[in-house]
Enzyme design. Structure first.
Site, PDB file in Angstrom:
ATOM      1  N   GLU A  95       0.911  -0.771   0.297  1.00  0.00           N
ATOM      2  CA  GLU A  95       0.072   0.254   0.356  1.00  0.00           C
ATOM      3  C   GLU A  95       0.855   1.296   0.001  1.00  0.00           C
ATOM      4  O   GLU A  95       1.761   1.093   0.734  1.00  0.00           O
ATOM      5  CB  GLU A  95      -1.508  -0.199   1.218  1.00  0.00           C
ATOM      6  CG  GLU A  95      -2.226  -0.646   1.275  1.00  0.00           C
ATOM      7  CD  GLU A  95      -2.801  -0.982   2.044  1.00  0.00           C
ATOM      8  OE1 GLU A  95      -2.653   0.026   3.458  1.00  0.00           O
ATOM      9  OE2 GLU A  95      -3.430  -1.839   2.878  1.00  0.00           O
ATOM     10  N   CYS A 120       4.984  -7.078   8.385  1.00  0.00           N
ATOM     11  CA  CYS A 120       5.580  -6.461   9.112  1.00  0.00           C
ATOM     12  C   CYS A 120       5.658  -6.748  10.534  1.00  0.00           C
ATOM     13  O   CYS A 120       4.830  -6.930  10.981  1.00  0.00           O
ATOM     14  CB  CYS A 120       4.891  -4.800   9.611  1.00  0.00           C
ATOM     15  SG  CYS A 120       6.323  -3.712  11.323  1.00  0.00           S
ATOM     16  N   GLU A 173       8.652  -1.856   9.204  1.00  0.00           N
ATOM     17  CA  GLU A 173       9.309  -0.964   9.829  1.00  0.00           C
ATOM     18  C   GLU A 173      10.740  -0.928   8.847  1.00  0.00           C
ATOM     19  O   GLU A 173      11.564  -1.152   8.212  1.00  0.00           O
ATOM     20  CB  GLU A 173      10.407  -1.548  11.169  1.00  0.00           C
ATOM     21  CG  GLU A 173      11.560  -0.943  11.645  1.00  0.00           C
ATOM     22  CD  GLU A 173      11.190   0.602  11.845  1.00  0.00           C
ATOM     23  OE1 GLU A 173      11.942   1.618  11.915  1.00  0.00           O
ATOM     24  OE2 GLU A 173      10.447   0.817  12.995  1.00  0.00           O
ATOM     25  N   SER A 204       9.822   6.867   9.438  1.00  0.00           N
ATOM     26  CA  SER A 204       9.442   7.026  11.091  1.00  0.00           C
ATOM     27  C   SER A 204      10.031   5.628  11.548  1.00  0.00           C
ATOM     28  O   SER A 204      10.058   4.740  10.714  1.00  0.00           O
ATOM     29  CB  SER A 204       7.583   7.205  10.767  1.00  0.00           C
ATOM     30  OG  SER A 204       6.740   6.466  11.949  1.00  0.00           O
ATOM     31  N   ASN A 302      -7.187   5.624  14.299  1.00  0.00           N
ATOM     32  CA  ASN A 302      -7.657   5.133  13.924  1.00  0.00           C
ATOM     33  C   ASN A 302      -8.439   3.477  14.107  1.00  0.00           C
ATOM     34  O   ASN A 302      -7.783   2.700  14.343  1.00  0.00           O
ATOM     35  CB  ASN A 302      -7.128   4.958  11.796  1.00  0.00           C
ATOM     36  CG  ASN A 302      -7.287   6.081  10.537  1.00  0.00           C
ATOM     37  OD1 ASN A 302      -8.273   6.742  11.221  1.00  0.00           O
ATOM     38  ND2 ASN A 302      -5.893   6.394  10.840  1.00  0.00           N
ATOM     39  N   CYS A 345      -1.753   2.726   7.160  1.00  0.00           N
ATOM     40  CA  CYS A 345      -1.475   2.076   6.832  1.00  0.00           C
ATOM     41  C   CYS A 345      -1.810   0.025   7.025  1.00  0.00           C
ATOM     42  O   CYS A 345      -2.260  -0.495   8.326  1.00  0.00           O
ATOM     43  CB  CYS A 345       0.185   1.512   6.694  1.00  0.00           C
ATOM     44  SG  CYS A 345       0.447   1.645   8.428  1.00  0.00           S
TER      45      CYS A 345
END
Length: 357
Positions: A95, A120, A173, A204, A302, A345
């Site tokens: 994505e 992840c 990550e 990030s 979210n 995400c």
């Protein structure tokens, strides 16, 4: 017989492309031409390289991959945010999100949030990506390919479209795919490619302390955001399992080393969850960051199916922010984008996987 390994041209910088072209029996100047076509103009196939003859294009095709990501699904929010689900050459999906912000200083700001891994391994409690586990790292070409392929698609609507900012905040990550991310940044920064400034790119991290120190040495110009989320190890252990390996004491020491080396402010991200966005939590964050060159970005969570977490009220968000401000900590509440299309995400990819089961 040519036994040279066929490589992804999106993985290669100008110097590497020049060398590869020479090995293919092409003039060295072809390397620069190919780089500009691939990285700046975001071409999707070899036939689009109009200033290169058919014979040389065939040599390029025989020796190099040019395989764009394939758009599987696109969602467009009421606020203009676009979320893309792309399929890689091996069938895996990833994505990325395009966010448009208000015109500032006579230019539009187009920010792309890119993924760095398929899935992840960190497993943050509020993130949809980790629910399916880690599959593999993305290559440099797959990381920057998200920017190139969004650029190509958007230029069908606006020939002058240009991505201006990159945030490595999508699936995965980034600091656990360190070399590929830094190579993608190098390619995106090249003035003969997308030419995106280092200070317009932000990584990030969930808190990979050794890599934070390494980033300060390897690329001090790129922005750094740390997913903090709590100032207590017990809570952070539950929210971000990475904390069990690099607890707050070690993480904050790495952050202090980072600011000492770079003299740059770190953005600390805090996901605000209903029931946990308390004044006590805000005060703990303020005390943790009081000697740190920091800015806090509050992110009302979210809702994600399977996490059991709910959004805080507007009053909870406001009180949390006001508490930090009263302690002298610069704070902002993230401008929300794409909430009506599940733009956080991992959500679109998870939705597709659930449909296919």
């Amino acid at each position: 017989m040519n036994t040279m390994k066929r490589m992804d041209c999106r993985d290669l910088n100008q110097s590497e492309l020049t060398q590869h072209c020479a090995e293919l029996g092409l003039p060295k100047f072809r390397g620069r031409q190919v780089f500009q076509w691939v990285q700046q103009k975001a071409v999707q196939n070899w036939e689009e390289l109009k200033n290169i003859g058919a014979g040389d294009r065939q040599k390029l095709q025989d020796g190099l991959f040019l395989q764009p990501l394939r758009k599987v699904r696109e969602q467009i929010s009421q606020d203009g945010t676009r979320k893309f689900l792309f399929r890689c050459a091996d069938g895996e999906t990833l994505e990325c999100v395009l966010m448009d912000y208000d015109r500032r200083k006579n230019r539009d700001r187009h920010t792309v949030c890119v993924s760095t891994q398929i899935g992840c391994a960190v497993g943050c409690a509020f993130c949809a990506t980790g629910l399916g586990g880690w599959r593999r790292n993305l290559s440099p070409g797959e990381i920057l390919g998200q920017v190139l392929d969004i650029t190509y698609l958007m230029r069908q609507e606006d020939p002058d479209f240009q991505v201006t900012n990159i945030v490595f905040m999508g699936m995965g990550e980034p600091l656990l795919n360190y070399e590929a991310v830094l190579k993608a940044i190098e390619l995106l920064n090249d003035p003969e490619g997308q030419g995106i400034g280092m200070r317009r790119m932000t990584i990030s991290t969930s808190g990979v302390a050794p890599k934070i120190r390494q980033l300060a040495k390897d690329n001090p110009q790129v922005g750094l955001a740390v997913s903090l989320h709590s100032a207590h190890n017990t809570t952070r252990d539950q929210l971000i399992p990475m904390n069990r390996k690099y607890p707050l004491e070690e993480l904050m020491e790495a952050c202090r080393d980072y600011t000492t080396l770079t003299n740059r402010r770190i953005t600390f991200e805090i996901a605000l969850i209903s029931g946990q966005a308390t004044l006590e939590a805000a005060q703990a964050v303020g005390h943790l960051l009081k000697r740190q060159l920091a800015h806090v970005n509050l992110i009302p969570v979210n809702p994600v199916a399977g996490t059991g977490m709910a959004r805080p009220t507007a009053k909870e968000v406001q009180q949390f922010a006001q508490c930090l401000e009263s302690m002298g900590i610069p704070v902002s509440v993230r401008e929300e984008k794409g909430t009506d299309i599940d733009a956080a995400c991992g959500q679109l990819r998870r939705q597709l996987e659930c449909e296919q089961k």
